[in-house]
Design a protein around this motif. Structure first.
Motif, PDB file in Angstrom:
ATOM      1  N   TYR A  84      36.101  38.781  32.074  1.00 26.14           N
ATOM      2  CA  TYR A  84      37.430  39.347  31.876  1.00 26.14           C
ATOM      3  C   TYR A  84      38.028  39.776  33.219  1.00 26.14           C
ATOM      4  N   VAL A  85      37.226  40.487  33.995  1.00 22.75           N
ATOM      5  CA  VAL A  85      37.716  41.007  35.274  1.00 22.75           C
ATOM      6  C   VAL A  85      38.056  39.863  36.233  1.00 22.75           C
ATOM      7  N   ASN A  99      38.879  36.794  35.517  1.00 28.71           N
ATOM      8  CA  ASN A  99      40.073  36.073  35.088  1.00 28.71           C
ATOM      9  C   ASN A  99      41.344  36.900  35.242  1.00 28.71           C
ATOM     10  N   ARG A 100      41.200  38.208  35.168  1.00 30.34           N
ATOM     11  CA  ARG A 100      42.384  39.054  35.331  1.00 30.34           C
ATOM     12  C   ARG A 100      42.877  39.025  36.781  1.00 30.34           C
ATOM     13  N   TYR A 101      41.965  39.142  37.714  1.00 32.52           N
ATOM     14  CA  TYR A 101      42.405  39.312  39.103  1.00 32.52           C
ATOM     15  C   TYR A 101      42.347  38.034  39.923  1.00 32.52           C
ATOM     16  N   GLU A 157      39.616  49.985  28.387  1.00 30.69           N
ATOM     17  CA  GLU A 157      41.022  50.051  28.756  1.00 30.69           C
ATOM     18  C   GLU A 157      41.251  50.916  30.002  1.00 30.69           C
ATOM     19  N   ILE A 165      40.057  49.207  33.229  1.00 37.33           N
ATOM     20  CA  ILE A 165      40.970  48.201  33.786  1.00 37.33           C
ATOM     21  C   ILE A 165      42.208  48.864  34.394  1.00 37.33           C
ATOM     22  N   ASP A 189      43.350  48.321  38.200  1.00 35.16           N
ATOM     23  CA  ASP A 189      44.700  47.845  38.534  1.00 35.16           C
ATOM     24  C   ASP A 189      45.336  48.743  39.597  1.00 35.16           C
ATOM     25  N   SER A 207      50.616  43.760  36.528  1.00 34.32           N
ATOM     26  CA  SER A 207      50.803  42.918  35.352  1.00 34.32           C
ATOM     27  C   SER A 207      51.730  41.747  35.682  1.00 34.32           C
ATOM     28  N   VAL A 260      49.320  39.233  37.239  1.00 29.74           N
ATOM     29  CA  VAL A 260      48.459  38.628  36.223  1.00 29.74           C
ATOM     30  C   VAL A 260      49.265  37.633  35.378  1.00 29.74           C
ATOM     31  N   TYR A 302      50.075  34.049  37.141  1.00 29.63           N
ATOM     32  CA  TYR A 302      48.970  33.282  37.730  1.00 29.63           C
ATOM     33  C   TYR A 302      49.160  31.783  37.518  1.00 29.63           C
TER      34      TYR A 302
END
Ligand code: SRM
Ligand SMILES: Cc1cc2nc3c(=O)[nH]c(=O)nc-3n(C[C@H](O)[C@H](O)[C@H](O)COP(=O)(O)OP(=O)(O)OC[C@H]3O[C@@H](n4cnc5c(N)ncnc54)[C@H](O)[C@@H]3O)c2cc1C
Ligand code: SF4
Ligand code: FES
Lengths: 112, 841
Positions: free
Chosen positions: B656-657, B659-661, B723, B726, B730, B780, B783, B786
């Protein structure tokens, strides 16, 4: 250069990348061509071989200026080479070949 | 015009000639070198085996001497000096007149008269030709022995290791490097060197060397104690002897144990003949280092001018890396003065040994030995050279930092006479003078004084002095990122954000000057990407990118590139793994598992990158941003899914991390890791942000770092739910991106952040600046926008035209040559490349 009186066409202007470099091959030599549309002249040509990094990479460096001299930074070890004289700013013993090029209509030609 | 003849073209003879040409003295110079080639860098001789060619080692060329007007001759040693007629004659029979003669003949390796030492596999280590010989004798060899465990012997051992031989060092004395180290230091050095796989045999006297007709190796060495050792090659490094035969034959005074006797003026017993460098004996000693030789050369030249300076002996302190081990020796390491007091620090776990020898009154440093950690060398050397009074508790100088008070010697404490750069003989006074004369930056001081342009060992000290002096004069320490922008990165970030600038040209026009350069262009390119997240190869951005970003791949030493697809969390399906293998095979790429839990494919030619990436993207891969100052990898451990100790699903969180960043551009690269429990198998505490599972959630660590200067991450918050975790990350990342300097990792950023960890917690957790919402919103945006840059690139023919070796030909770059090794390709070394090119020419 040898006694080539006929200018050699290297590429089209549209092949050049503004504010950056590409590489052409002529008479067995790799020539790095840099296109600075805002400058006069607009096109600069030096040898593509980086004698310090020892690879053909100079066309892939970043162009800019240092003390008003237009330079490219080697992508390998970041030495700067003067695009007009070929001189290495960090080591004046190292000088690259420079080539005379001109824009002729829509082509870039090697003169000399 | 004075007629000077120089015999010997080693490092010192060369320095003499160069300095004489540069001086005001009007001289006609004739140079006669015994070796077939002009002077080269003997100090870095060992780098030959690491791939440096003779051309790289050269200090000069025949052409250069010709340009300087020096009449130079090589490969024809001088055989005779005729002092009556003032001529010298070479072995080919050429004769030259002189008015002043300079002997710079250096020294040669001593080979002990052991029976069998004339076997062709017995070699020495002094000249480029010797290296060629060692290389030739090592072909098809398995074992190599160095006789002599001094400084040069260990260098030679390194060379044998490079050649892939099982390496032994045989020393007559009970310890290694007996001249420079005391017993304890020598024992620690031995331990470290043995850990590197070099076998050390001390107290061994070789008696005979025999052909080994029966065994697998070529030779057998027999020792006085009855032991023996089988080997294929032997390198003798049992000391050096001055080349003084010429001087002896000419009747000049020489020392009892060799060496040409000289006085303060570097004159021999004939006042028209000088001797300098390693052949000269001054005050009963020979200086086996290059810096004293240079000082002799300068002193000898000054004798020809109206302003003679004497040679006053030289310091023999040394700092080196032997086989990768740091070793330092200052002054008298053995504590010969019976009243002296010694302090020793030894830590066998980290294999560090330090010892200082202090005068009876505790005020002066007499000597020091450092093994395994030379970080205190500069400070100790300054105390020693300048007779600076030691602190009350001298032991604090070598104790690890956390043990007590802070002992570092500030730049201000050094006297003006302190030598800062010993390569170029620059004192603190010279640096102060340069600043007084208006050279008010580090770069300007460097080019004015030449300080720190030699071995580079004094760089940190030089910077301290320059900063200190500038501050003392009330001069501002220049914080501009380069000559085009008088701003820090942080200021530029702010200006670009507030001004809403979208291109480099806009920023340059409003806030800069000139054309930009390879410092400001990528910095601003990165800021633009952090703020607006445009495709980095757009026309207006492409010229800003470092080559790695321009070609979305990392350039390797031979001009080819590496391909690193993202393998989030290190998790990969068998099918994808097969694709990687297939692509590597098809394009003949060297394949390696990286330190970041993914696979790197090396050696792609620029014109093949798009096709390689097309195949990878078709198989579901994305770019791994290994080239960008961006998020690299998020490592994971298997976590609760498989591991009997795991308390949370660390793999899922890592995915998750990552793919988020992914794609987030930042001042420097960013790394992360997620561990499934406190056993910490993913090494999260060495990452820019690390996550460790707890029974109740996650602990967040920040600002850790591996690399050059490791830093343990700080615990930032505990037992967070997904939550909140993250949200904090962020905010943390965006705050870093806003405020860090160019190329500043989070670790260094934290160490420079006023208020430190507590301040950061207030900003991120308590929102003390009231910017938390803005930071989250910015993240956001990133993200949400991307894109895989490689996918965008291969879909755009305009972008692809850049991916060619030549704009006007489909040929390959024939100077890229590969060699097969262990079943894969690797770039040819420089020598291999030369050979291949000659073969094909
Ligand atoms: C391939 C790899 C070595 C390997 O074979 O394992 C590697 C290769 C390079 N590293 Fe690394 N590093 C690799 C893992 C690491 C690690 C281990 C890790 O990430 O867990 C570290 C220490 C951890 C850390 O960064 O805190 C590491 C610390 C560095 C550093 C020092 C950074 C520092 O802050 O001190 C540099 C230099 C730099 O970035 O300025 C560097 C730079 C480089 C460069 C970019 C050097 C260069 O400019 O050519 C190499 C590019 C290789 C390429 O073409 O892909 N590499 N490098 C690893 C790639 C991981 C990946 O999958 O992306
Ligand atoms: C592997 C190695 C590592 C070293 N590492 C270091 C180090 O880290 N730091 C350091 O300070 N020093 C180091 N040294 C020592 C340093 O190289 C010497 O101190 C330095 O080279 C001495 O210079 P020189 O000019 O006096 O002698 P040399 O460099 O030996 O040059 C003398 C030259 O004179 C020539 N010659 C001799 N007789 C005649 C003749 N009759 N006619 C013509 N020519 C003649 C020789 O062939 C030779 O080329 C190292 C040496 C070696 C071998
Ligand atoms: S440690 Fe990293 S940067 Fe250094 S050589 Fe290895 S891969 Fe390259
Ligand atoms: S001490 Fe070597 S460069 Fe200064």
């Amino acid at each position: 250069m040898t006694d080539h009186k006929q200018p050699t066409v290297l590429c089209k202007i549209s092949d050049l990348i503004p504010n950056s470099g590409i590489c052409a091959k002529a008479q067995g030599t790799q020539i790095a061509l840099f296109y600075l549309p805002e400058e006069t002249p607009q096109v600069y040509a030096i040898g593509n071989w980086d004698p310090i990094g020892k690879a053909n990479v100079l066309s892939r460096g970043i162009v800019g200026d240092i003390n008003q001299r237009v330079v490219v930074a080697s992508p390998l070890y970041k030495q700067h080479f003067d695009l007009v004289t070929g001189e290495c700013i960090e080591d004046s013993e190292v000088t690259l070949p420079v080539f005379a090029v001109e824009i002729n209509e829509d082509s870039v030609v090697l003169t000399d | 015009m004075i007629n000077v003849v120089v015999i010997g073209n080693g490092m010192v003879g060369h320095h003499y000639v160069e300095q004489l040409v540069n001086s005001e003295i009007d001289a006609k110079i004739t140079l006669i070198g015994g070796e077939p080639r002009p002077a080269y860098d003997r100090v870095h001789l060992s780098e030959f085996f690491a791939g440096r060619s003779p051309e790289d080692l050269a200090l000069t060329t025949r052409e250069h001497y010709a340009e300087l007007g020096v009449d130079a001759h090589f490969g024809d040693p001088v055989e005779r000096i005729d002092r009556d007629n003032k001529t010298v004659t070479t072995s080919c029979g050429r004769t030259f007149d002189y008015e002043k003669l300079v002997l710079a003949t250096g020294s040669y390796p001593f080979v002990p008269p052991i029976k069998g030492c004339d076997h062709q596999a017995c070699t020495v280590y002094r000249t480029i030709d010797d290296l060629g010989n060692i290389q030739a004798q090592s072909k098809n060899a398995k074992v190599g022995v160095v006789v002599g465990g001094g400084l040069l012997g260990l260098e030679a051992a390194n060379a044998l290791k490079h050649l892939g031989l099982e390496t032994h060092v045989v020393e007559f004395a009970p310890g290694l490097m007996g001249v420079q180290l005391d017993t304890g230091g020598s024992a620690m050095l031995r331990r470290k060197i043995e850990a590197l796989g070099v076998q050390v045999h001390t107290s061994k006297a070789t008696q005979i060397i025999e052909e080994n007709s029966a065994g697998e190796t070529r030779l057998e060495m027999k020792f006085a104690d009855g032991d023996s050792l089988a080997t294929d090659v032997i390198v003798f490094s049992a000391g050096i002897r001055p080349y003084d035969q010429l001087a002896r034959d000419a009747g000049l005074k020489v020392g009892e144990r060799g060496g040409i006797d000289i006085d303060y003026h570097c004159k021999t017993s004939d006042s028209d003949i000088f001797a300098i460098g390693e052949c000269a004996l001054f005050g009963g000693r020979i200086f086996g280092l290059v810096a004293p030789g240079y000082r002799m050369a300068e002193a000898a030249i000054s004798q020809l001018s109206s302003d003679p300076i004497p040679f006053q002996g030289a310091d023999m302190s040394t700092k080196l890396k032997l086989l990768g081990v740091d070793v330092g020796s200052i002054g008298d390491p053995h504590g010969k003065d019976p009243d002296s007091i010694a302090y020793t620090f030894s830590d066998e776990r980290i294999e560090v040994y330090k010892r200082i020898i202090v005068s009876a009154d505790g005020k002066k440093l007499l000597g020091a030995v450092l093994v395994g950690d030379c970080s205190d060398y500069d400070t100790l050397l300054q105390y020693f050279l300048n007779d600076i009074e030691l602190p009350k508790d001298p032991e604090t100088l070598i104790l690890p930092y956390n043990a007590g008070s802070e002992p570092a010697l500030g730049a201000a404490a050094l006297p003006a006479t302190a030598t800062i750069c010993s390569c170029h003989n620059v004192s603190k006074g010279d640096i102060v003078d340069a600043i007084d004369a208006g050279h008010c930056s580090l770069a300007a001081v460097k080019s004015e004084t030449a300080a720190s342009t030699g071995c580079g060992g004094c760089t940190a000290l030089l910077k301290n002095i320059v900063d200190d002096e500038m501050a003392a004069r009330g001069l501002e320490v220049n914080t501009s990122i380069c000559e085009h922008f008088a701003h820090t990165r942080q200021e530029l970030f702010h200006l670009i954000k507030v001004g809403g600038f979208k291109t480099f040209d806009e920023v340059l026009e409003k806030h800069g000057s000139g054309r930009g350069c390879d410092i400001c262009k990528p910095t601003i390119g990165s800021i633009l990407a952090s703020l607006w997240n445009d495709y980095v190869l757009k026309d207006q951005h492409v010229g800003l990118q470092d080559t790695n970003d321009t070609f979305l791949a990392n350039m390797q030493k031979n001009g080819t590139y590496s391909v690193v697809p993202r393998i989030a969390g290190g998790e990969i399906t068998p099918d994808k793994l097969i694709v990687l293998g297939q692509v590597a095979k098809k394009y003949n790429l060297y394949t390696k598992i990286t330190g970041g839990q993914r696979v790197d494919l090396f050696g792609a030619r620029v014109q093949h990158l798009p096709a390689i990436w097309k195949e990878l993207i078709d198989a579901g891969f994305e770019t791994g941003h290994a080239y960008g100052k961006a998020l690299r990898t998020v490592k994971s451990c298997v976590g609760s899914t498989w591991c009997r100790y795991g308390v949370q699903d660390s793999v899922a969180m890592a995915l998750y991390v990552e793919n988020r960043y992914k794609g987030l551009r930042s001042p420097h690269k960013l790394k992360s890791a997620v561990s499934g429990c406190t056993r910490e198998c993913a090494e999260a505490q060495s990452k820019d942000f690390g996550i460790i599972a707890t029974e109740n959630g996650w602990n967040l660590f920040v600002c850790g770092n591996g690399g050059m200067k490791p830093r343990h991450a700080d615990l930032f918050a505990t037992d967070l739910d997904d939550e909140t975790l993250i949200k904090y990350i962020d905010r943390f990342l965006m705050f870093y991106i806003r405020t860090a300097d160019r190329l500043q990792r989070t670790s260094v950023w934290m160490d420079n952040l006023e208020g430190g960890l507590e301040y950061l917690k207030r900003v991120v957790i308590e929102d003390s600046l009231g910017i938390a919402a803005e930071l989250e919103q910015q993240m956001s945006h990133i993200v949400g926008t991307y894109q895989c840059e490689w996918k965008t690139t291969i879909e755009d023919p305009e972008r692809l035209k850049r991916f060619k070796q030549f704009v006007n030909s489909d040929q390959e770059d024939e100077q890229i040559v590969f060699i097969e090794e262990r079943g894969q390709l690797r770039p040819a070394t420089e020598q291999e490349l030369q050979t291949k090119l000659q073969e094909s020419a």
